[in-house]
Design a protein around this motif. Structure first.
Motif, PDB file in Angstrom:
ATOM      1  N   PRO A 166       0.830  -1.215   0.000  1.00 46.64           N
ATOM      2  CA  PRO A 166       0.000   0.000   0.000  1.00 46.64           C
ATOM      3  C   PRO A 166       0.864   1.265   0.000  1.00 46.64           C
ATOM      4  O   PRO A 166       2.025   1.243   0.401  1.00 46.64           O
ATOM      5  N   ARG A 167       0.271   2.343  -0.441  1.00 46.90           N
ATOM      6  CA  ARG A 167       0.940   3.643  -0.403  1.00 46.90           C
ATOM      7  C   ARG A 167       0.183   4.551   0.556  1.00 46.90           C
ATOM      8  O   ARG A 167      -1.044   4.661   0.487  1.00 46.90           O
ATOM      9  N   ALA A 168       0.923   5.166   1.462  1.00 41.79           N
ATOM     10  CA  ALA A 168       0.288   6.043   2.445  1.00 41.79           C
ATOM     11  C   ALA A 168      -0.078   7.373   1.810  1.00 41.79           C
ATOM     12  O   ALA A 168       0.740   7.981   1.102  1.00 41.79           O
ATOM     13  N   SER A 169      -1.281   7.825   2.063  1.00 40.54           N
ATOM     14  CA  SER A 169      -1.702   9.151   1.632  1.00 40.54           C
ATOM     15  C   SER A 169      -1.228  10.212   2.623  1.00 40.54           C
ATOM     16  O   SER A 169      -0.815  11.309   2.245  1.00 40.54           O
ATOM     17  N   ILE A 170      -1.286   9.852   3.914  1.00 49.28           N
ATOM     18  CA  ILE A 170      -0.828  10.734   4.999  1.00 49.28           C
ATOM     19  C   ILE A 170      -0.074   9.879   5.999  1.00 49.28           C
ATOM     20  O   ILE A 170      -0.479   8.752   6.301  1.00 49.28           O
ATOM     21  N   VAL A 171       1.013  10.410   6.552  1.00 44.79           N
ATOM     22  CA  VAL A 171       1.757   9.733   7.609  1.00 44.79           C
ATOM     23  C   VAL A 171       1.781  10.654   8.835  1.00 44.79           C
ATOM     24  O   VAL A 171       2.198  11.819   8.732  1.00 44.79           O
ATOM     25  N   LEU A 172       1.320  10.139   9.970  1.00 47.16           N
ATOM     26  CA  LEU A 172       1.246  10.931  11.201  1.00 47.16           C
ATOM     27  C   LEU A 172       1.991  10.220  12.328  1.00 47.16           C
ATOM     28  O   LEU A 172       2.086   8.987  12.344  1.00 47.16           O
ATOM     29  N   ASP A 173       2.492  10.998  13.274  1.00 45.81           N
ATOM     30  CA  ASP A 173       3.302  10.398  14.338  1.00 45.81           C
ATOM     31  C   ASP A 173       2.545  10.178  15.642  1.00 45.81           C
ATOM     32  O   ASP A 173       3.128   9.730  16.625  1.00 45.81           O
ATOM     33  N   THR A 174       1.244  10.493  15.665  1.00 46.27           N
ATOM     34  CA  THR A 174       0.466  10.264  16.886  1.00 46.27           C
ATOM     35  C   THR A 174      -0.869   9.603  16.551  1.00 46.27           C
ATOM     36  O   THR A 174      -1.416   9.791  15.448  1.00 46.27           O
ATOM     37  N   ARG A 175      -1.393   8.875  17.517  1.00 40.00           N
ATOM     38  CA  ARG A 175      -2.700   8.258  17.361  1.00 40.00           C
ATOM     39  C   ARG A 175      -3.786   9.318  17.265  1.00 40.00           C
ATOM     40  O   ARG A 175      -4.714   9.212  16.442  1.00 40.00           O
ATOM     41  N   ASP A 176      -3.685  10.381  18.092  1.00 36.43           N
ATOM     42  CA  ASP A 176      -4.695  11.442  18.044  1.00 36.43           C
ATOM     43  C   ASP A 176      -4.717  12.120  16.681  1.00 36.43           C
ATOM     44  O   ASP A 176      -5.782  12.529  16.191  1.00 36.43           O
ATOM     45  N   GLY A 177      -3.541  12.247  16.062  1.00 40.23           N
ATOM     46  CA  GLY A 177      -3.499  12.829  14.726  1.00 40.23           C
ATOM     47  C   GLY A 177      -4.263  11.988  13.729  1.00 40.23           C
ATOM     48  O   GLY A 177      -4.983  12.513  12.864  1.00 40.23           O
ATOM     49  N   VAL A 178      -4.135  10.656  13.837  1.00 38.44           N
ATOM     50  CA  VAL A 178      -4.874   9.752  12.948  1.00 38.44           C
ATOM     51  C   VAL A 178      -6.376   9.897  13.184  1.00 38.44           C
ATOM     52  O   VAL A 178      -7.167   9.969  12.232  1.00 38.44           O
ATOM     53  N   LEU A 179      -6.786   9.937  14.453  1.00 37.90           N
ATOM     54  CA  LEU A 179      -8.221  10.073  14.765  1.00 37.90           C
ATOM     55  C   LEU A 179      -8.783  11.361  14.190  1.00 37.90           C
ATOM     56  O   LEU A 179      -9.884  11.381  13.618  1.00 37.90           O
ATOM     57  N   ASP A 180      -8.038  12.456  14.329  1.00 39.56           N
ATOM     58  CA  ASP A 180      -8.509  13.736  13.801  1.00 39.56           C
ATOM     59  C   ASP A 180      -8.573  13.718  12.277  1.00 39.56           C
ATOM     60  O   ASP A 180      -9.509  14.267  11.669  1.00 39.56           O
ATOM     61  N   ALA A 181      -7.583  13.087  11.659  1.00 43.19           N
ATOM     62  CA  ALA A 181      -7.577  13.019  10.186  1.00 43.19           C
ATOM     63  C   ALA A 181      -8.778  12.237   9.680  1.00 43.19           C
ATOM     64  O   ALA A 181      -9.436  12.641   8.698  1.00 43.19           O
ATOM     65  N   VAL A 182      -9.100  11.125  10.330  1.00 47.17           N
ATOM     66  CA  VAL A 182     -10.267  10.333   9.937  1.00 47.17           C
ATOM     67  C   VAL A 182     -11.545  11.132  10.169  1.00 47.17           C
ATOM     68  O   VAL A 182     -12.451  11.146   9.324  1.00 47.17           O
ATOM     69  N   ALA A 183     -11.621  11.805  11.302  1.00 47.91           N
ATOM     70  CA  ALA A 183     -12.820  12.594  11.621  1.00 47.91           C
ATOM     71  C   ALA A 183     -13.031  13.713  10.604  1.00 47.91           C
ATOM     72  O   ALA A 183     -14.172  14.145  10.372  1.00 47.91           O
TER      73      ALA A 183
END
Length: 298
Positions: A224-241
């Motif tokens: 797979p190819r990442a569209s976004i790479v984040l260094d925190t779990r909260d960052g991932v949650l916010d990106a999904v939201a």
């Protein structure tokens, strides 16, 4: 020889005098006892002389460079050693009590849960303990424990290595997370192949979540190819939201439940264990108490 009344004998047997007697008995001289107890030789000899005077009895005879105990001294020593040992146990108990009343504990966490729940329950029982929390990726927290920046930590899949002491506290698995209005939100399960069509939000290297995700795609023969790479779990949650893509998280890794839906992934269903862990060399009452603490049983 004058016979001492019980009260007189007890008054003579002070803790300091008995410790001096023990020290000379166990080292064979005033000077060696003084070095072991980190006091002056004069202090040791004075304590022994005071005890002999108070008891009106000789306790040691000097033979060459050694202090040889008398029969009375040997009889007293049997109990005086027990008294000193008991005193040390009392001192340790008082120290532990003081630590649990006013101490400081440094805890490392990868995900907020289950670590935060464990800390909350711990502080219910020890409300005066100051807890300092360091949060970060799996690799960062393992490093914090190894370097001594934190006393104890909670992470998934802690290595079973001799340097670590670990205790399992729960199991969980990595899941896919999507916005509630995402087309996948209605699915009860997805596969890695399904996800290849999506904009994927990945974590940086050192994340335990990302290790599981990478392993799952590799086993499926996919890259797979990442569209976004984040260094925190909260960052991932916010990106999904904010509808920026599809992310991944541990299914019990956060108390927050808004802005996303969890979906099991076929290749990531295997549960992994969470541990509370510390270095075996770590000393101290608070790390030991937190390590053994079970919030369900208290």
């Amino acid at each position: 020889m004058k016979t001492l009344l019980p009260k007189e004998a007890l008054a003579a047997l002070t803790f300091a005098r008995l410790r001096a007697l023990n020290g000379v008995m166990e080292t064979g001289s005033f000077s060696a006892a003084a070095r072991r107890m980190d006091v002056s030789q004069a202090t040791i000899s004075q304590q022994v002389r005071n005890l002999e005077h108070a008891l009106n009895a000789e306790l040691f005879k000097r033979v060459a460079n050694d202090m040889v105990p008398t029969k009375l001294c040997q009889d007293i020593y049997k109990t005086s050693r027990e008294i000193e040992d008991a005193g040390e146990r009392i001192a340790k108990t008082l120290s532990q009590h003081s630590t649990l009343e006013q101490g400081e504990l440094r805890v490392g966490l990868g995900n907020p849960l289950p670590g935060m729940a464990l800390i909350a329950a711990f502080q219910d029982h020890f409300p005066n303990v100051n807890v300092n929390i360091e949060m970060g990726s799996w690799g960062k927290i393992v490093q914090a424990v190894t370097e001594g920046r934190v006393d104890v930590a909670v992470l998934p899949e802690v290595p079973d290595q001799p340097r670590f002491k670990r205790r399992k506290i729960q199991s969980q698995s990595v899941v896919v997370i999507v916005h509630p209005e995402h087309p996948l939100a209605a699915q009860t399960e997805v596969s890695c192949r399904d996800l290849m069509r999506e904009r994927l939000i990945m974590r940086t290297a050192g994340s335990s979540t990302q290790r599981v995700v990478d392993e799952a795609f590799q086993k499926a023969g996919l890259s797979p190819r990442a569209s976004i790479v984040l260094d925190t779990r909260d960052g991932v949650l916010d990106a999904v939201a904010h509808r920026l893509g599809v992310g991944f998280m541990w299914n019990k890794g956060a108390s927050r439940q808004d802005g996303f839906i969890q979906i099991p992934c076929r290749e990531m269903h295997l549960e992994r264990s969470d541990y509370v862990f510390t270095l075996r060399a770590t000393k101290g009452t608070l790390p030991e108490v937190f390590f053994a603490f079970d919030r369900r049983g208290l």
